[in-house]
Motif scaffolding. Structure first.
Motif, PDB file in Angstrom:
ATOM      1  N   UNK A 319      11.360   1.234   3.700  1.00 41.11           N
ATOM      2  CA  UNK A 319      11.315   0.413   2.490  1.00 41.11           C
ATOM      3  C   UNK A 319      11.527  -1.043   2.894  1.00 41.11           C
ATOM      4  N   UNK A 320      10.448  -1.826   2.892  1.00 45.99           N
ATOM      5  CA  UNK A 320      10.531  -3.220   3.324  1.00 45.99           C
ATOM      6  C   UNK A 320      11.508  -4.023   2.474  1.00 45.99           C
ATOM      7  N   UNK A 321      11.720  -3.627   1.228  1.00 48.77           N
ATOM      8  CA  UNK A 321      12.609  -4.372   0.337  1.00 48.77           C
ATOM      9  C   UNK A 321      14.059  -4.330   0.802  1.00 48.77           C
ATOM     10  N   UNK A 322      14.393  -3.393   1.674  1.00 50.15           N
ATOM     11  CA  UNK A 322      15.773  -3.265   2.143  1.00 50.15           C
ATOM     12  C   UNK A 322      16.044  -4.039   3.434  1.00 50.15           C
ATOM     13  N   UNK A 323      15.031  -4.696   3.975  1.00 52.19           N
ATOM     14  CA  UNK A 323      15.161  -5.280   5.313  1.00 52.19           C
ATOM     15  C   UNK A 323      15.558  -6.745   5.330  1.00 52.19           C
ATOM     16  N   UNK A 324      15.776  -7.339   4.162  1.00 53.88           N
ATOM     17  CA  UNK A 324      16.173  -8.747   4.150  1.00 53.88           C
ATOM     18  C   UNK A 324      15.041  -9.693   4.482  1.00 53.88           C
ATOM     19  N   UNK A 325      13.806  -9.286   4.176  1.00 58.01           N
ATOM     20  CA  UNK A 325      12.664 -10.161   4.445  1.00 58.01           C
ATOM     21  C   UNK A 325      12.713 -11.379   3.539  1.00 58.01           C
TER      22      UNK A 325
END
Length: 334
Positions: A319-325
């Motif tokens: 889940x890219x939303x969890x990576x601090x992007x």
């Protein structure tokens, strides 16, 4: 620009950052490893000398392989060189990997070559392309909308004066398009106060941001971490060296999420079904340079090493939303 015309500074040899603690953290080294940021070959040679049977050296910069020709033959078929990106590292071997090493960002070798346009300390063409193909930094600052330039500077460089600098860039290019690093540095310096002793150069954040945008570095990083998860065999090691907070936050959160140690941000949030972790953290905290390394290589001062071991759980989606992007990426921007 012909690659043959580019030569690194003879008085600025490349020193691989955090090599000693990296080799200690992944010991014993054996089997098939992949160095996803081959560069001057420091990590690759370190792994080969430490006992790796074979190392696949990957880099998007074609120049590094010309430079490696001087010594690569010493290792025979133990060294395989591939021009490519580490986001596709799971496609470079038919066998599962025993280890993956990534040294993120721009290399000392690239910074020391004024012709590459990465350094604000050396005047050269405003390029910054690691692969030497595609749109350059000059293309970005000469053609992008003012708002887009400001967004790049703010989200990828954490530059608080991003709007002021973007406005000055657009005004300056209307008079004369940007061609050199010195032109861009001069515009940025006029927008910011003179640094106090010990503070970073005013152009540091802007050059970082533009380089990240030109090379799509953060998307590459996410894709590379996912590719490493797919490529590593159970017990395989992943070691990542970062140099700024954006990179380190992504690596940290990826490894936390894939090791089951992220926890819930809100204790009142609904429980989620926990998957079997894909990684086991080998160090809870990032490993930084010791005093000896700082003395030998001052450029290592901001470096951080994170290491994890692959479990036998199947690779999964992230889940890219969890990576601090940066919001610029999660909102569908660059």
């Amino acid at each position: 620009m012909a690659a043959a015309a580019l030569t690194p500074s003879a008085d600025a040899p490349h020193i691989p950052v955090l090599l000693r603690p990296l080799l200690a953290a992944v010991a014993p080294v054996s089997g098939l490893w992949l160095d996803g940021t081959f560069g001057a070959g420091g990590y690759t040679r370190g792994l080969l000398e430490a006992g790796a049977d074979c190392v696949i050296g990957v880099d998007r910069d074609p120049l590094v392989f010309d430079m490696a020709a001087e010594w690569a033959g010493e290792y025979g078929d133990r060294l395989r060189l591939v021009q490519g990106t580490f986001s596709k590292l799971d496609t470079y071997s038919d066998e599962p990997l025993d280890g993956v090493v990534l040294d993120l960002g721009v290399s000392s070798m690239q910074l020391d070559m004024a012709e590459r346009g990465f350094s604000f300390m050396k005047d050269g063409p405003l390029d910054m392309r690691m692969s030497q193909t595609g749109p350059s930094a000059a293309d970005l600052v000469n053609t992008a909308e003012e708002k887009d330039i400001a967004d790049v500077l703010y989200h990828y460089g954490e530059e608080r004066a991003s709007r002021r600098i973007a406005r000055a860039i657009v005004a300056a290019r209307a008079v004369q398009p940007f061609e050199t690093t010195a032109q861009l540095v001069a515009v940025i310096e006029k927008c910011l106060p003179r640094p106090k002793p010990g503070q970073s150069h005013p152009a540091t954040r802007s050059f970082q941001a533009i380089r990240i945008a030109v090379n799509d570095e953060l998307d590459e990083l996410v894709a590379g971490l996912c590719a490493a998860e797919r490529a590593l065999k159970p017990g395989g090691k992943l070691a990542v060296v970062t140099f700024h907070s954006l990179e380190d936050r992504i690596v940290k959160r990826f490894l936390q999420a894939r090791s089951g140690s992220a926890g819930r941000a809100n204790r009142y949030a609904p429980e989620t079904i926990e998957e079997t972790p894909q990684f086991r953290l080998l160090s809870r905290r990032a490993i930084g340079p010791d005093d000896q390394e700082l003395d030998e290589n001052p450029r290592s001062r901001s470096s951080k090493l994170r290491v994890a071991e692959r479990t036998d759980a199947p690779a999964g989606d992230v889940d890219r939303m969890t990576l601090g992007l940066p919001a610029l990426m999660t909102a569908g921007g660059r």
